[in-house]
Design a protein around this motif. Structure first.
Motif, PDB file in Angstrom:
ATOM      1  N   THR A 164      45.508 -47.114  -0.018  1.00 57.30           N
ATOM      2  CA  THR A 164      45.409 -46.976   1.436  1.00 57.30           C
ATOM      3  C   THR A 164      43.950 -46.852   1.869  1.00 57.30           C
ATOM      4  N   ARG A 165      43.202 -46.060   1.116  1.00 56.62           N
ATOM      5  CA  ARG A 165      41.786 -45.854   1.461  1.00 56.62           C
ATOM      6  C   ARG A 165      41.009 -47.172   1.378  1.00 56.62           C
ATOM      7  N   LEU A 166      41.319 -47.976   0.361  1.00 56.82           N
ATOM      8  CA  LEU A 166      40.628 -49.263   0.217  1.00 56.82           C
ATOM      9  C   LEU A 166      40.949 -50.183   1.393  1.00 56.82           C
ATOM     10  N   ILE A 167      42.206 -50.196   1.796  1.00 55.69           N
ATOM     11  CA  ILE A 167      42.573 -51.046   2.942  1.00 55.69           C
ATOM     12  C   ILE A 167      41.856 -50.536   4.198  1.00 55.69           C
ATOM     13  N   MET A 168      41.849 -49.216   4.354  1.00 54.26           N
ATOM     14  CA  MET A 168      41.204 -48.623   5.537  1.00 54.26           C
ATOM     15  C   MET A 168      39.710 -48.927   5.586  1.00 54.26           C
ATOM     16  N   SER A 169      39.113 -49.128   4.420  1.00 53.49           N
ATOM     17  CA  SER A 169      37.664 -49.345   4.395  1.00 53.49           C
ATOM     18  C   SER A 169      37.278 -50.778   4.751  1.00 53.49           C
ATOM     19  N   ILE A 170      38.269 -51.662   4.909  1.00 58.54           N
ATOM     20  CA  ILE A 170      37.969 -53.049   5.284  1.00 58.54           C
ATOM     21  C   ILE A 170      37.566 -53.079   6.765  1.00 58.54           C
ATOM     22  N   PRO A 171      36.416 -53.644   7.072  1.00 60.77           N
ATOM     23  CA  PRO A 171      36.020 -53.714   8.487  1.00 60.77           C
ATOM     24  C   PRO A 171      37.087 -54.446   9.309  1.00 60.77           C
ATOM     25  N   GLY A 172      37.464 -53.856  10.416  1.00 55.80           N
ATOM     26  CA  GLY A 172      38.482 -54.465  11.274  1.00 55.80           C
ATOM     27  C   GLY A 172      39.850 -53.829  11.105  1.00 55.80           C
ATOM     28  N   VAL A 173      40.015 -53.027  10.047  1.00 56.30           N
ATOM     29  CA  VAL A 173      41.295 -52.336   9.852  1.00 56.30           C
ATOM     30  C   VAL A 173      41.238 -50.999  10.583  1.00 56.30           C
ATOM     31  N   SER A 181      42.496 -60.982   1.088  1.00 55.65           N
ATOM     32  CA  SER A 181      41.223 -61.514   0.588  1.00 55.65           C
ATOM     33  C   SER A 181      40.193 -60.411   0.438  1.00 55.65           C
ATOM     34  N   ALA A 182      40.196 -59.478   1.377  1.00 51.54           N
ATOM     35  CA  ALA A 182      39.206 -58.405   1.329  1.00 51.54           C
ATOM     36  C   ALA A 182      39.511 -57.424   0.204  1.00 51.54           C
ATOM     37  N   LEU A 183      40.794 -57.295  -0.147  1.00 50.33           N
ATOM     38  CA  LEU A 183      41.170 -56.363  -1.213  1.00 50.33           C
ATOM     39  C   LEU A 183      40.889 -56.942  -2.597  1.00 50.33           C
ATOM     40  N   ARG A 184      40.971 -58.271  -2.703  1.00 44.86           N
ATOM     41  CA  ARG A 184      40.905 -58.906  -4.018  1.00 44.86           C
ATOM     42  C   ARG A 184      39.672 -58.474  -4.818  1.00 44.86           C
ATOM     43  N   PRO A 185      38.499 -58.377  -4.189  1.00 41.20           N
ATOM     44  CA  PRO A 185      37.327 -57.988  -4.988  1.00 41.20           C
ATOM     45  C   PRO A 185      37.319 -56.514  -5.397  1.00 41.20           C
ATOM     46  N   VAL A 186      38.065 -55.694  -4.720  1.00 41.80           N
ATOM     47  CA  VAL A 186      37.913 -54.251  -4.951  1.00 41.80           C
ATOM     48  C   VAL A 186      39.130 -53.608  -5.597  1.00 41.80           C
TER      49      VAL A 186
END
Lengths: 93, 456
Positions: free
Chosen positions: B365-374, B407-412
């Protein structure tokens, strides 16, 4: 479908955008349909987000202490009437 | 002057804690814009007590915080427990009523009709000053949790336990040397955090309770502007985010308290600049109450309140304190440091093991939240998939779709943990307290999945 006024149309777009209502289009929002509960099903946190968006766009700060405000948030039409009556022209807008 | 003994004697010989630990001339609350002294308050408690039944328990759903306080105190003086529903919905209140023989509903909303005995508060009623010697063993409050894991479980609080924990809490809630101050809160009194910070702090501490529960930023601003003297705002990340985004001016405050969900450090910094005060996060759970704090802009780690000890067992972090009957396993996993500080790592039930790898739902959840625009997000297990742990996510964003989030999650994030599907939703079904009940998440997921809303 009822005809939307300009402000109703703007607010409908804003609500769909701010709340990311991906299953709803702005022009399908019926002006007299309730926004909360059985209508669009928005909740109090949605109300908070809509209030912030309205403040940022129209300079109108919604409040919640009385029945009048509950009426304002009843539906798109009442919200638009309130915004039109209270909006300030923001510099540069 | 504190009327109680200090901790030099064993717990069992403590005098029974009084209803109030303050002088009769103190202003205990601001009600309808007017200060209420302790003496006036006690007369109203006496009046309210006359209107309560002789036995049973009181489901206190008063919206006016002061009326809640009067009702809570009146119930205590009559030896009646106050039951605290997680929300005032008919079905919630009636479910509690059905489970507690002889319970009645105390409301300040005229005309509230329920299939249960209802007592309407009467602000003008006064009565003989009530007995303020409360036996410590009195069942004072029952909190019904609305946690993210599992269903509602009643948490029973004795008066003695509430008073002891309040003594500890007060040292961390309010800065020393604040003098007289008013507490304004967006949190319902029925929530454990609201009960501790606004109700118990007024009975047992120096706080003047403001009777309101301002909702929109303009309400919060107006309420704060109208308070004279130092003011502490007790709120949640959801509300505090809206205050910053509103563009309104806010007065200088003495302090801001936040709880129910982690506060972003950037938001805390904005609030500190906006209100010229420290922003302090409280960590707690309804089983224990408040137990730790951090000043968000300075520390990622929380520090336990005085008198609490935390230990990591194999299956849970366990917290103990003198006022808790037994050590309590926490719903969260804490990474404990040697100095007694901790990081919030995740919820025990959030541990996810896939293919021999492990992570937690909090981390995803934290990783998703850290994506700009989320703007908001939650990752969770999809139940009913036999033999495998599938993660799904509900994401709130004004600019991204599911595939952009992916796409934003794939690298992290390890691919096994990337949720599928990622559904874009207009908002998460957070309770007024900011919490995210698991069953509401699953309902929203099922509804969103059925219509294929914004799926990737």
């Amino acid at each position: 479908m009822t005809t939307q006024t300009d402000t109703e149309r703007e607010l409908a777009c804003m609500i769909v955008e701010v709340l990311n209502l991906s299953t709803v289009t702005a022009d399908s929002l019926i002006a007299e349909a309730p926004l909360f509960g059985d209508g669009l099903g928005l909740d109090s946190i949605d109300a908070l987000e809509i209030a912030v968006a309205i403040a940022q766009r129209y300079g109108v700060q919604l409040r919640a202490e009385d029945e009048a405000t509950k009426r304002v948030f009843a539906n798109l039409r009442s919200l638009a009437l309130h915004v039109d009556a209270n909006r300030v022209t923001l510099a540069g807008s | 002057m504190h009327p109680r003994d200090s901790g030099h004697q064993p717990l069992v010989t403590f005098k029974d804690p009084r209803l109030l630990a303050r002088a009769s001339g103190d202003v205990i609350a601001i009600s309808k814009g007017r200060p209420v002294t302790v003496a006036e308050f006690l007369a109203q408690v006496g009046g309210q007590a006359l209107a309560l039944p002789n036995a049973g328990a009181i489901i206190n759903i008063c919206e006016d915080r002061y009326r809640f306080l009067v009702g809570f105190a009146a119930a205590l003086t009559r030896g009646l427990a106050t039951l605290l529903p997680p929300n005032p919905l008919d079905e919630t209140v009636l479910a509690i009523h059905r489970n507690w023989a002889g319970s009645c509903v105390l409301t300040d909303v005229p005309g509230r009709r329920l299939d249960a005995p209802v007592v309407l508060t009467d602000a003008s009623a006064t009565g003989p000053a009530a007995n303020t010697e409360i036996p410590g063993s009195t069942l004072a409050a029952v909190v019904f949790t609305s946690g993210t894991t599992g269903s509602s479980v009643p948490q029973r609080k004795s008066w003695q336990a509430l008073v002891r924990s309040t003594e500890i809490n007060l040292q961390c809630y309010f800065p020393a040397g604040l003098g007289k101050f008013t507490v304004v809160s967006t949190v319902p009194a029925q929530h454990m955090y609201g009960l501790e910070t606004t109700v118990l702090s007024a009975l047992q501490g120096p706080a003047t309770m403001h009777d309101g529960r301002p909702f929109y930023p303009a309400n919060v601003a107006a309420t704060l502007q109208n308070v004279s003297g130092p003011c502490v705002l007790v709120s949640t990340p959801v509300h505090l985010r809206a205050l910053v985004a509103s563009g309104l001016g806010f007065p200088r405050l003495a302090r801001i308290l936040s709880a129910t969900a982690p506060l972003e450090a950037g938001l805390a910094a904005s609030l500190e600049a906006m209100c010229g005060c420290e922003v302090v996060e409280i960590y707690g759970c309804s089983e224990v109450g408040s137990m730790a704090w951090r000043r968000t802009v300075l520390n990622e780690r929380y520090r336990l309140f005085e008198g609490f000890q935390a230990r990591n067992h194999t299956d849970a972090t366990v917290i103990s304190a003198a006022h808790l009957e037994a050590p309590v396993p926490l719903p969260d996993t804490l990474e404990l440091g040697e100095d007694g500080s901790f990081l919030l790592v995740g919820r025990d039930s959030d541990l996810v093991k896939i293919g021999g790898k492990r992570t937690s739902l909090v981390d995803v959840t934290r990783l998703i939240m850290s994506i700009p625009g989320v703007d908001d997000a939650v990752a969770f297990r999809v139940p009913g998939v036999a033999g495998s742990t599938r993660l799904a996510a509900l994401v709130v964003s004004g600019s991204l779709d599911g595939s952009a989030v992916r796409s934003a999650l794939r690298p992290v994030l390890d691919p096994v943990f990337i949720p599928r599907p990622i559904l874009m939703v207009p908002g998460l079904p957070r309770a007024a307290s900011g919490k995210l009940p698991n069953d509401a998440v699953l309902r929203l997921f099922n509804a969103s999945n059925a219509v294929g809303a914004g799926s990737d």
